[in-house]
Design a protein around this motif. Sequence first.
Motif, PDB file in Angstrom:
ATOM      1  N   LEU A 130      95.813  71.270 -19.450  1.00  0.00           N
ATOM      2  CA  LEU A 130      95.949  72.078 -18.236  1.00  0.00           C
ATOM      3  C   LEU A 130      94.585  72.496 -17.708  1.00  0.00           C
ATOM      4  O   LEU A 130      94.362  72.531 -16.487  1.00  0.00           O
ATOM      5  N   ALA A 131      93.652  72.824 -18.614  1.00  0.00           N
ATOM      6  CA  ALA A 131      92.299  73.188 -18.191  1.00  0.00           C
ATOM      7  C   ALA A 131      91.617  72.013 -17.503  1.00  0.00           C
ATOM      8  O   ALA A 131      90.919  72.177 -16.494  1.00  0.00           O
ATOM      9  N   LEU A 187      93.144  69.617 -15.884  1.00  0.00           N
ATOM     10  CA  LEU A 187      93.758  69.462 -14.560  1.00  0.00           C
ATOM     11  C   LEU A 187      93.121  70.408 -13.543  1.00  0.00           C
ATOM     12  O   LEU A 187      92.849  70.024 -12.403  1.00  0.00           O
ATOM     13  N   LEU A 188      92.878  71.639 -13.963  1.00  0.00           N
ATOM     14  CA  LEU A 188      92.248  72.614 -13.072  1.00  0.00           C
ATOM     15  C   LEU A 188      90.840  72.172 -12.696  1.00  0.00           C
ATOM     16  O   LEU A 188      90.419  72.278 -11.538  1.00  0.00           O
ATOM     17  N   ALA A 189      90.103  71.660 -13.687  1.00  0.00           N
ATOM     18  CA  ALA A 189      88.735  71.223 -13.424  1.00  0.00           C
ATOM     19  C   ALA A 189      88.695  70.025 -12.484  1.00  0.00           C
ATOM     20  O   ALA A 189      87.824  69.927 -11.610  1.00  0.00           O
ATOM     21  N   THR A 225      90.812  69.178 -10.200  1.00  0.00           N
ATOM     22  CA  THR A 225      91.363  69.418  -8.869  1.00  0.00           C
ATOM     23  C   THR A 225      90.555  70.484  -8.132  1.00  0.00           C
ATOM     24  O   THR A 225      89.791  70.175  -7.226  1.00  0.00           O
ATOM     25  N   VAL A 226      90.693  71.723  -8.565  1.00  0.00           N
ATOM     26  CA  VAL A 226      90.062  72.837  -7.858  1.00  0.00           C
ATOM     27  C   VAL A 226      88.541  72.750  -7.916  1.00  0.00           C
ATOM     28  O   VAL A 226      87.853  72.810  -6.886  1.00  0.00           O
ATOM     29  N   GLY A 270      84.176  81.204 -15.944  1.00  0.00           N
ATOM     30  CA  GLY A 270      85.260  80.931 -16.882  1.00  0.00           C
ATOM     31  C   GLY A 270      84.787  80.967 -18.330  1.00  0.00           C
ATOM     32  O   GLY A 270      85.488  81.495 -19.212  1.00  0.00           O
ATOM     33  N   THR A 298      88.395  63.138  -9.105  1.00  0.00           N
ATOM     34  CA  THR A 298      89.720  63.721  -9.315  1.00  0.00           C
ATOM     35  C   THR A 298      90.706  62.703  -9.870  1.00  0.00           C
ATOM     36  O   THR A 298      91.775  63.078 -10.366  1.00  0.00           O
ATOM     37  N   ILE A 315      92.732  63.055 -13.042  1.00  0.00           N
ATOM     38  CA  ILE A 315      93.898  63.929 -13.109  1.00  0.00           C
ATOM     39  C   ILE A 315      95.149  63.152 -13.497  1.00  0.00           C
ATOM     40  O   ILE A 315      96.046  63.676 -14.169  1.00  0.00           O
TER      41      ILE A 315
END
Length: 401
Positions: A3-4, A6-8, A10-11, A31, A185, A188
């Motif tokens: 999940l971390a 995925l955040l990296a 994308t955002v 973070g 990205t 992902i």
Amino acid sequence: MGLAALLALTVVVYIQENVGWGWGFGIPAVGMFMSIVVFLVGYPLYVLVKPGGSPFTRLAQVVAAAFKKRNAAVPEDPRMLYQDKELDALISTNGRLLHTNQLTFFDRAAIVTAGDISPSGQPDPWRLSTVHRVEELKSIVRMLPIWSAGIMLATASSHNYTFTIMQARTMDRHMGPHFQLPPATLSIFSNAAMLVTLALYDRVFVPLARRVTGLPSGITYFQRMGIGLAISVLSVATAALVETKRRDAAARHGLLDSPAAVVPLSVFWLVPQFAVHGVGDAFSSVGHMEFLYDQAPESMRSSAAALFWLAASIGNYMGTVLVTAVQRATRGRGEWLQDNINRGRIDNYYWLVTCITLLNLGYYLVCFYFYTMKPLEVADDCDKDCELSSLQKNGSGAALV
């Protein structure tokens, strides 16, 4: 962790590409600071186990003691070798390791000779080791061949963060009229496939496999690793086929000498190789870590977990070595890896990696065939020492009776 990532991907990547690298680095820095605060708050709540000494020192002591007694004859009866339950109490709370007939050179460390034990009854650890400590070293040595199979897995996936990004920059990345997918990205899809596979594996595959195999885990971690390594072969082969299609599209549109031009081919052609890699990673990486944690000596489980990340690190360095070797070998003869990827032959590089991963799969199968599970002994209700191979019980670790 997934999940971390995925955040990296994308955002954070979007901010780097569209806002600025200052914010792109600043957000992860904040973070990390928050993670340190959380760690410091949670540390007092953790239950610390009383240390039983450095496992690396014990391994060195076994090697030193065996070398000093290299000319000594190993007794045919392993019961003649040195045992000391009290000495091993802190490093064998789940049971002591039983003697095995492999790597018998190290058994010399457990042969009692004059001067090994002091008048007070304490052994000199650099001259005499218990059978349990000798078997700790043997377990680590037996694990290394299968552990090393994970190195090439990381090598094969290292291009996902280099050449694939170069390919993506030359492809149509539009998602609607105003948004373009950042090249970085694309990873992902690998992380998403891994997370989905983990969920389906736990909730769907294991219950079904359990009915067939009778194992609580559905399949053993050896089978899980083998499946993952086989899927990784398909992942790189898929990458080779997609690059062939991308290069052909560039040739058809006269873009071979225009590396900055956008090839009229959707970037989503790269998604399958990432997705297949994520599925393979869910099998192989998790199985790899389970194997290391389960088969490592009890006192070395944290070190075994570190071995997993060491394999990944070495694999990424090996990826650099492989790229350098390919560049040197193909220089002046249709260089495969060059700045103008439309003129290069990244597809040939991918086919080379496919062959390497296929050989690595064969290497793993051979290592598995000759591998011996660690045997463990504990006292049952009748106060007898007993042994049960984990392969007989669930095929996924040393079992206790």
